[in-house]
Enzyme design. Structure first.
Site, PDB file in Angstrom:
ATOM      1  N   SER A 326     -54.529  -8.044 -48.796  1.00 55.77           N
ATOM      2  CA  SER A 326     -55.137  -9.087 -49.631  1.00 55.77           C
ATOM      3  C   SER A 326     -56.238  -9.880 -48.937  1.00 55.77           C
ATOM      4  O   SER A 326     -56.883 -10.715 -49.573  1.00 55.77           O
ATOM      5  CB  SER A 326     -54.049 -10.051 -50.121  1.00 55.77           C
ATOM      6  OG  SER A 326     -53.105  -9.370 -50.920  1.00 55.77           O
ATOM      7  N   ASP A 350     -50.793 -11.552 -66.715  1.00 52.16           N
ATOM      8  CA  ASP A 350     -50.079 -11.088 -65.531  1.00 52.16           C
ATOM      9  C   ASP A 350     -48.581 -11.043 -65.796  1.00 52.16           C
ATOM     10  O   ASP A 350     -47.854 -11.992 -65.493  1.00 52.16           O
ATOM     11  CB  ASP A 350     -50.364 -12.005 -64.337  1.00 52.16           C
ATOM     12  CG  ASP A 350     -49.641 -11.546 -63.080  1.00 52.16           C
ATOM     13  OD1 ASP A 350     -49.191 -10.383 -63.051  1.00 52.16           O
ATOM     14  OD2 ASP A 350     -49.515 -12.350 -62.136  1.00 52.16           O
ATOM     15  N   ASP A 365     -47.282  -6.067 -59.189  1.00 53.97           N
ATOM     16  CA  ASP A 365     -47.689  -7.263 -58.468  1.00 53.97           C
ATOM     17  C   ASP A 365     -46.626  -7.540 -57.403  1.00 53.97           C
ATOM     18  O   ASP A 365     -45.447  -7.186 -57.586  1.00 53.97           O
ATOM     19  CB  ASP A 365     -47.790  -8.450 -59.421  1.00 53.97           C
ATOM     20  CG  ASP A 365     -48.505  -9.635 -58.783  1.00 53.97           C
ATOM     21  OD1 ASP A 365     -49.635  -9.914 -59.201  1.00 53.97           O
ATOM     22  OD2 ASP A 365     -47.931 -10.262 -57.875  1.00 53.97           O
ATOM     23  N   HIS A 371     -47.544 -14.136 -62.126  1.00 55.35           N
ATOM     24  CA  HIS A 371     -47.962 -15.480 -61.721  1.00 55.35           C
ATOM     25  C   HIS A 371     -48.256 -16.385 -62.921  1.00 55.35           C
ATOM     26  O   HIS A 371     -48.807 -17.472 -62.750  1.00 55.35           O
ATOM     27  CB  HIS A 371     -49.218 -15.398 -60.843  1.00 55.35           C
ATOM     28  CG  HIS A 371     -48.986 -14.658 -59.556  1.00 55.35           C
ATOM     29  ND1 HIS A 371     -48.694 -15.285 -58.371  1.00 55.35           N
ATOM     30  CD2 HIS A 371     -48.973 -13.325 -59.280  1.00 55.35           C
ATOM     31  CE1 HIS A 371     -48.529 -14.382 -57.410  1.00 55.35           C
ATOM     32  NE2 HIS A 371     -48.701 -13.189 -57.943  1.00 55.35           N
ATOM     33  N   CYS A 385     -52.744 -12.922 -56.347  1.00 54.73           N
ATOM     34  CA  CYS A 385     -52.261 -12.174 -57.506  1.00 54.73           C
ATOM     35  C   CYS A 385     -52.842 -10.761 -57.525  1.00 54.73           C
ATOM     36  O   CYS A 385     -54.050 -10.574 -57.705  1.00 54.73           O
ATOM     37  CB  CYS A 385     -52.643 -12.922 -58.790  1.00 54.73           C
ATOM     38  SG  CYS A 385     -52.239 -12.032 -60.289  1.00 54.73           S
TER      39      CYS A 385
END
Length: 626
Positions: A326, A350, A365, A371, A385
């Site tokens: 990330s 999401d 995820d 989220h 996310c």
């Protein structure tokens, strides 16, 4: 009456005597003439030739090794120096019987099989009548013993010379490298005249990259010797030109802080001065003592380093290639804004998973359940996310991702002034067609969107890309060299990345809230901070997890746990330092990697606040020489 017989004929004897005398005189005069001619030839006609040959037996031309340049950190802390060493040397041609000499020496000084083996290897590469080192760094007792027995050891001598020494030991091993004996392969490519006075050369790291600066130029001296080859006096001398002393951007204090922070872990920390592009810290752990290599490391010590599962000889900062996870999400977010694939207000649903159109596969995820109902760019960065960046990557496509990421020096050599840097991998259609002989698939773009899949990056690349973000697109080639003999060396610049200021602002806001926001993944490191930071956590998978399975560290060996990553810069409003941290199998970037970065920020921005290395700072601030 019988005739009388002459008993003696004096006339005949006189003639014979005269003939013999004349012949003898002719021989004598002939020989004297030959001898005279020979003397004349030697003393008159060939006088210069034989005088030169006589001088060669009496006068020798010896190379004088230059003093290798010193290496300092940015504050004048000594990183590489030259210390005196007394070596046992042998001139093979003067020993008579080498094996007998070695046997006699073994009774006087401690010799081992490795040392003798290396000596014989050097002997095969040496020139006739060249002194070859058998043992280095003799003790005072060994020197005294050799002096006592020297009369029965022709060709054996004790030579004084300077050898390389690294006072900081393991802390700078991977960045400085080390010097070692010149190999046969290296000898074939060297200027043999300039290296005639030394047997050592930079092997890796700074020592190798700046070998031409650090080595200097060889000198020479004419010396008069006796029949045993012992120097009686110096007739003429041309001093060698010492190598240049260089200063690096590295901060010895910051380097030690990073090492301490990584203690017991396998990982890397790279810190860059965002204002100059100078590398402030470049750490890889575990490390090793480079002094072991200077005079030839023993087989036992080398085997211990080579066979270790922790790979202490491996420079993770430049050669370690890891999925960035990330940590690249801010860059992909900036790409989305720049190419107008999204705006700051664009939000995506999401539910905790993502599906490509007409694809049955679910891309999960990291947070089960997602989220929230919808997630925008800022929240996606703050909470990391995955679902948002799956959709963003799909909208961008691999072509634009590769084009934009390349500007941040991802997937390419950064050009740092060191050896053995690896390029990482920012995949593209062309790359896969060339190396995999397959077309590119949309699902592979999705994985690149969260820094996984084929994508790989070195810790140095992550630090460089973070510095570019901190500088709002201003780019430098990362540099270790700061000055040569106190003359500053500018850091090369690169064309800036053209992105609208408002887009940079939005990325800064998201990275700020990663650390200072209530829901930020690294909000734990802001406690007690006297400045504001920006950052991004990351987690990189080491083993694949089936689609219908969940990651459970308790069911895996530690070396199969996820890698922990963090990138960041500080202060937020006027960035001075950018840091990239990776802890192999550390699992959580927020709790493992991010605190390490905070310690570096504090050490660099609050140098007088005190910590466990304060004694080191006081000691070396007094000893600094630049």
């Amino acid at each position: 009456m019988a005739s009388r017989v002459a008993i003696k004929d004096p006339y005949k004897e006189k003639r014979i005597y005269s003939l013999r005398m004349g012949f003898s005189l002719m021989v004598v005069f002939g020989l004297m003439a030959v001898l005279g001619v020979r003397y004349f030839t030697l003393q008159i006609i060939k006088h210069e030739e034989y005088r030169t040959q006589s001088d060669k037996n009496r006068v020798q031309l010896q190379p004088v090794a230059p003093k290798r340049g010193l290496i300092f950190d940015r504050s004048g802390v000594l990183l590489a120096e030259n210390i005196p060493s007394y070596d046992l040397t042998i001139v093979k041609e003067e020993t008579g019987n080498l094996d007998d000499t070695l046997a006699a020496l073994a009774e006087i000084v401690a010799l081992n099989d490795d040392g003798i083996k290396k000596f014989k290897q050097l002997l095969r590469r040496s020139r006739p009548y060249q002194a070859v080192t058998l043992k280095s760094q003799l003790t005072a007792e060994e020197i005294a013993s050799l002096a006592v027995h020297r009369y029965r050891l022709p060709g054996v001598d004790v030579d004084a010379r300077l050898i390389r020494h690294y006072p900081q030991g393991e802390f700078f091993a991977h960045v400085l490298g080390y010097v070692g004996r010149i190999s046969e392969r290296e000898q074939a490519t060297l200027d043999l005249v300039n290296y005639s006075g030394t047997s050592y050369i930079g092997k890796i790291g700074i020592e190798k990259f700046y070998e031409s600066l650090l080595h200097g130029d060889v000198g020479y001296q004419h010396v008069e010797t006796n029949a045993r080859g012992r120097v009686l006096r110096v007739l003429e001398r041309q001093d060698p030109k010492p190598g240049a002393s260089i200063s690096l951007h590295l901060d010895a204090y910051l380097q030690r802080v990073a090492h301490r922070a990584l203690a017991g872990e396998r990982g890397s920390v790279v810190a860059i001065d965002t204002r100059t592009g100078g590398v402030l810290a470049l750490v890889s752990t575990p490390s090793y003592d480079p002094n072991l290599f200077v005079n030839g490391i023993s087989n036992k010590d080398y085997a211990s380093l080579r066979d270790s599962l922790d790979l202490p000889l491996f420079n993770r900062a430049l050669q370690g290639q890891y999925p960035p996870g990330s940590t690249v999400k801010p860059i992909w977010g900036l790409a989305g804004l720049h190419y107008k694939a999204v705006t700051s207000r664009t939000s995506f649903p999401d539910p905790g998973w993502y599906q490509l159109p007409k694809d049955e596969r679910y891309y999960r995820d990291w947070k089960k359940g997602g989220h929230g109902a919808r997630v925008d760019l800022e929240q996606a960065i703050v909470e990391s996310c995955d679902t948002y960046f799956y959709e963003l990557a799909f909208r961008l496509g691999i072509d634009r991702i590769h084009e934009f990421g390349s500007q941040f020096l991802l997937g390419a050599l950064t050009g740092i002034d060191n050896t053995n840097e690896r390029s990482g991998l920012l995949p593209s259609r062309e790359w896969k067609r060339k190396f995999k002989r397959l077309p590119w698939f949309p699902g592979e773009t999705i994985n690149v969107g969260i820094g996984q899949g084929y994508m790989l990056a070195t810790p140095l690349q992550l630090a460089v890309s973070t510095a570019i973000v901190a500088n709002r697109g201003v780019r430098y080639v990362p540099r270790l060299l700061k000055s040569i003999d106190e003359k500053p060396v500018p850091v090369p610049g690169l064309p800036a990345i053209e992105v609208a200021d408002e887009y940079w602002d939005q990325i800064f806001k998201g990275m700020r809230n990663v650390v200072h926001g209530r829901r930020g993944t690294a909000q734990g490191i802001n406690r007690g901070a006297k400045y504001r930071m920006a950052g991004k956590t990351g987690t990189a998978q080491v083993v694949s997890i089936a689609q219908d399975a969940e990651y459970d560290a308790s069911q895996l060996k530690k070396r199969q746990w996820d890698h922990a990553l963090f990138v960041g810069f500080a202060p937020l409003d006027n960035p001075q330092i950018a840091v990239a941290v990776i802890v192999e199998n550390g699992e959580h970037g927020s709790s493992v990697a991010a605190p390490i970065a905070r310690r570096l920020f504090d050490a660099y921005l609050l140098p007088n606040q005190g910590d466990e290395l304060s004694e080191f700072k006081v000691e070396h601030s007094e000893d600094s020489v630049l």
